[in-house]
Design an enzyme around this catalytic site. Sequence first.
Site, PDB file in Angstrom:
ATOM      1  N   GLU A 169      32.415  25.195  32.091  1.00 53.33           N
ATOM      2  CA  GLU A 169      31.542  24.413  31.198  1.00 53.33           C
ATOM      3  C   GLU A 169      30.137  24.975  31.265  1.00 53.33           C
ATOM      4  OE1 GLU A 169      31.873  20.156  31.701  1.00 53.33           O
ATOM      5  OE2 GLU A 169      34.062  20.314  31.630  1.00 53.33           O
ATOM      6  N   THR A 190      37.540  31.046  11.716  1.00 49.66           N
ATOM      7  CA  THR A 190      38.550  31.086  12.764  1.00 49.66           C
ATOM      8  C   THR A 190      38.704  32.562  13.144  1.00 49.66           C
ATOM      9  OG1 THR A 190      40.300  31.240  11.107  1.00 49.66           O
ATOM     10  CG2 THR A 190      39.848  29.058  12.003  1.00 49.66           C
ATOM     11  N   TYR A 237      37.566  27.053  35.006  1.00 50.71           N
ATOM     12  CA  TYR A 237      36.643  26.109  34.349  1.00 50.71           C
ATOM     13  C   TYR A 237      35.287  26.765  34.212  1.00 50.71           C
ATOM     14  CZ  TYR A 237      38.191  21.481  33.077  1.00 50.71           C
ATOM     15  OH  TYR A 237      38.734  20.441  32.402  1.00 50.71           O
ATOM     16  N   ASP A 265      32.209  28.883   5.234  1.00 55.62           N
ATOM     17  CA  ASP A 265      33.404  28.846   6.076  1.00 55.62           C
ATOM     18  C   ASP A 265      34.258  30.047   5.657  1.00 55.62           C
ATOM     19  OD1 ASP A 265      35.890  28.448   7.204  1.00 55.62           O
ATOM     20  OD2 ASP A 265      35.879  26.274   6.909  1.00 55.62           O
ATOM     21  N   LYS A 269      43.160  34.673  11.633  1.00 49.86           N
ATOM     22  CA  LYS A 269      43.797  34.912  10.326  1.00 49.86           C
ATOM     23  C   LYS A 269      43.662  36.406  10.011  1.00 49.86           C
ATOM     24  CE  LYS A 269      43.164  30.152   8.874  1.00 49.86           C
ATOM     25  NZ  LYS A 269      42.083  29.379   9.467  1.00 49.86           N
ATOM     26  N   ARG A 315      44.193  32.316  18.392  1.00 43.61           N
ATOM     27  CA  ARG A 315      43.859  31.095  17.663  1.00 43.61           C
ATOM     28  C   ARG A 315      42.545  30.520  18.195  1.00 43.61           C
ATOM     29  NH1 ARG A 315      46.750  28.408  14.264  1.00 43.61           N
ATOM     30  NH2 ARG A 315      48.139  30.181  14.422  1.00 43.61           N
TER      31      ARG A 315
HETATM   32  N1  DSN Z   1      45.372  25.244   8.082  1.00 39.73           N
HETATM   33  C1  DSN Z   1      44.705  26.480   7.801  1.00 39.73           C
HETATM   34  C2  DSN Z   1      45.337  27.198   6.664  1.00 39.73           C
HETATM   35  O1  DSN Z   1      46.551  27.268   6.635  1.00 39.73           O
HETATM   36  O2  DSN Z   1      44.650  27.722   5.807  1.00 39.73           O
HETATM   37  C3  DSN Z   1      43.273  26.296   7.581  1.00 39.73           C
HETATM   38  O3  DSN Z   1      42.747  25.662   8.679  1.00 39.73           O
END
Ligand code: DSN
Length: 431
Positions: free
Chosen positions: A52, A222, A50, A196, A225, A231
């Site tokens: 925080e 994110t 933990y 984004d 990707k 993730r």
């Molecule tokens: N769900 C994701 C995607 O497949 O692009 C984006 O958050």
Amino acid sequence: MILENTDSKMYNILQNEIRREDETLELIASENFVSNSVLEMAGGVMTNKYAEGYPGKRYYGGCQHVDEAEILAQDRAKSLFSATYANVQPHSGSQANMAVLMTFLEIGDTVMGLDLAHGGHLTHGSPVNFSGQLFNFVSYHVHHDTGRVDFDEVWDLARKHKPKMIICGGSAYPRFIEFEQFREVADEVNAFLMADIAHPAGLVATGLHPSPIPTCDVITTTTHKTLRGPRGGMIMMGEDKENPWGKVATKSGRVKRISELIDSMVMPGIQGGPLMHIIAAKAVAFGEALKPEFREYTRQIVDNAKCIAEEFLSRGYNLVSGGTDTHLVLIDLTENGITGKKAENSLEKVGITVNKNMVPFDQKSPFVTSGIRIGTPAVTTRGMKQDEMKTIVALIDKVVSSPDSEDLLSTVMSEVQDICKDFPLYKELIG
Ligand code: DSN
């Protein structure tokens, strides 16, 4: 594996997923396969801790090592993107977006974002998402003829609605995000500009996509990707200014910086304990992305996507925007007489994983759709190049042209398995 003896049900489920990933062609544009080092860190003992708070200011003891991990993740993220600020705690891209919206806006404020059906994201104002429910979102669209953002409409909407923020970027936009054009609009109407970059983050980090750092006030992404990490989500800024809302630090009377407000919004505002194993795995992935090989890898991602686009075009397919600058291709199947749903299902039967996707001006529902989205990060991670892309397009074309022919599907399935065998994945994990 210890799990085999302690929980055979879960062990079998895990083995089946490892085999599925190994024996199928993963073409979902938002997915990738992490390195063994990232996997090791994400599955490591920091899951126990933990923490925080932030490094040096935690609500728990025993944080010395996770502090080091979080600082390293922040520092590596900053050098990767040339940012001055990085918050690596958001559990996901949606939570990064939520923290930014809640920091920069009051409930009910007007925001502009790309319509979900035109390539935007749920958190850019969809009525079924917190963003569309808490804020007054006005959607902009792509142009019918070009498939690219319709800046005439963006200017008109911005002048009419005077948004407090404009969001650029999305989940199914195959072209470079036009940061500078958005900046001009935002400047005229005095709006914050949020980028984004969840999809092209790995391309941005390696200079294969323009960077939002010099032009946008705040950037979310994110990490899993094109960036090929675990993730998770992240928030960055190029310049960390004093907050313009006059929010001061209580004791000294000092005006807080925007970074301090974002940090407080992430935790305790919308999250509690950060996932320290994931933050540590982010640090490992950022370290990998800083290596020269990562640029070669992202170059191949883009080359593979361009190759896929050309192959589909040469076979007469209709691609939204006529091609790609990035890792993804959006195919409009309206004229092929098959829905996105049917194409996704038939492709899954042969071991090719894609997702059905709305196309701009789609007449079908999000559960059916007229398109499929195809991305190259995961197959590129396996080492596949243009030759394999050409074969993959030929196989997809066969399935889309005869989605109900059991004989054809079975022949294609064995070809898919042959390609996968030539590019094995995680073979050391298969029991
Ligand atoms: N769900 C994701 C995607 O497949 O692009 C984006 O958050």
